[in-house]
Design an enzyme around this catalytic site. Structure first.
Site, PDB file in Angstrom:
ATOM      1  N   PHE A 178       0.839  -1.201   0.000  1.00  0.00           N
ATOM      2  CA  PHE A 178       0.000   0.000   0.000  1.00  0.00           C
ATOM      3  C   PHE A 178       0.873   1.249   0.000  1.00  0.00           C
ATOM      4  CE2 PHE A 178      -2.510  -3.189   2.332  1.00  0.00           C
ATOM      5  CZ  PHE A 178      -3.744  -3.093   1.699  1.00  0.00           C
ATOM      6  N   ASP A 179       0.472   2.251  -0.773  1.00  0.00           N
ATOM      7  CA  ASP A 179       0.999   3.601  -0.603  1.00  0.00           C
ATOM      8  C   ASP A 179       0.291   4.187   0.625  1.00  0.00           C
ATOM      9  OD1 ASP A 179       2.080   6.179  -1.039  1.00  0.00           O
ATOM     10  OD2 ASP A 179       0.406   6.729  -2.351  1.00  0.00           O
ATOM     11  N   GLY A 180       0.811   5.312   1.147  1.00  0.00           N
ATOM     12  CA  GLY A 180       0.216   5.917   2.340  1.00  0.00           C
ATOM     13  C   GLY A 180      -0.870   6.925   2.025  1.00  0.00           C
TER      14      GLY A 180
END
Length: 312
Positions: A178-180
């Site tokens: 996941f990206d943030g």
């Protein structure tokens, strides 16, 4: 159920309880490579496409971008049921398709050919098939159609756009990256960055350090994934989750990590890239799927053969 939806149950697969399961809906173009067929549909129309699919119904379609992800989810189910044969919290995969049931026979046959554990095939003649997501309890929707994804997000369902690409299927366990900001977390800091630049964003983060970040569009899915992950010890888990964010660890990492702790979301590894390209680290992780809101990051991932999903 509206008449516009025709459901084919896969009798070879044990049906899951959608109130307990982590339901993932994938479109046919997300799970299989239908590039050639889609081109035919656009150029020659629906009738020619249907004729082609019927003529080739016994010829399996090649795997698409989300194929390896679905296979790895199946492996997680096997491991969960080994631990507890009565377990109801499992992945439940359904295919949502704008194909007619006649042209959908090839889709069903392809899934059976690869031994994919897909419980339902939903053939929807409506323009907007996403209206059926909530009734099926879908927690994540993967599509190759941008309008579908935007509609699903507006309906409050975690969703992402997969791009048709050559994918090198990685091995197990299931690895999800996941990206943030604007994916797991809200885009509040990105908005401050756009308005006030880097210095303004750093000041904002320092001031808000003790306050958990808002929820991003994929938080709900990540929490469900985390719940499955907690059925195992870290050593034996068939699921590994990663955070790969453009944030810098020194100035902006603390709030991200504290937010995850506050949510009770277990992440195996976190990488704070400080704006550096994500491709090299993704090539190292070899995830089954990578979620990001930046198209340049998606391109970087595709360049190293990583299956990618864009969160618009």
């Amino acid at each position: 159920m509206a008449e516009a939806e025709s459901i084919v149950m896969n009798t070879q697969v044990k049906q899951k309880d959608p109130s307990k399961a982590l339901v993932i809906a994938v479109t046919t173009r997300a799970i299989f490579n239908l590039e050639k067929e889609h081109k035919l549909y656009l150029e020659k129309g629906k009738e020619e496409y249907t004729r082609h699919q019927q003529a080739n119904q016994d010829k399996p379609l090649p795997p698409g971008t989300a194929f390896a992800f679905i296979q790895a989810a199946q492996y997680v189910n096997e491991k969960i049921l080994e631990n507890n044969p009565a377990e109801k919290e499992l992945f439940d995969i359904l295919v949502l398709s704008n194909n007619s049931p006649e042209s959908g026979v090839r889709i069903v046959n392809s899934a059976k050919h690869y031994g994919l554990e897909i419980s339902k095939f939903c053939f929807v003649s409506d323009e907007d098939s996403t209206q059926y997501l909530k009734s099926h309890g879908v927690k994540l929707f993967l599509s190759a159609d941008r309008t579908d994804v935007c509609n699903a997000l507006q309906r409050g369902v975690s969703a992402a756009l997969v791009f048709e690409q050559e994918v090198h299927a990685p091995s197990i366990p299931l690895r999800v990256v996941f990206d943030g900001d604007a994916v797991l977390f809200s885009d509040e800091t990105e908005q401050v960055f756009r308005e006030q630049g880097l210095e303004g964003a750093l000041q904002y983060e320092r001031a808000m350090e003790a306050v958990p970040m808002g929820e991003g569009p994929l938080k709900a899915f990540a929490m469900h994934l985390g719940k499955l992950r907690q059925k195992f010890s870290q050593e034996t888990s068939p699921i590994r989750t990663y955070l790969v964010t453009a944030r810098s660890g020194r100035d902006m990492g603390i709030r991200a990590l504290q937010t995850l702790r506050q949510w009770g979301l277990p992440i195996d590894e976190a990488f704070f890239m400080d704006g550096a390209p994500k491709g090299p680290i993704l090539a190292q992780i070899q995830p089954h799927i990578f979620f990001d809101d930046g198209l340049h990051n998606i391109e970087g991932a595709q360049n190293v053969g990583v299956p990618s999903a864009w969160v618009p």
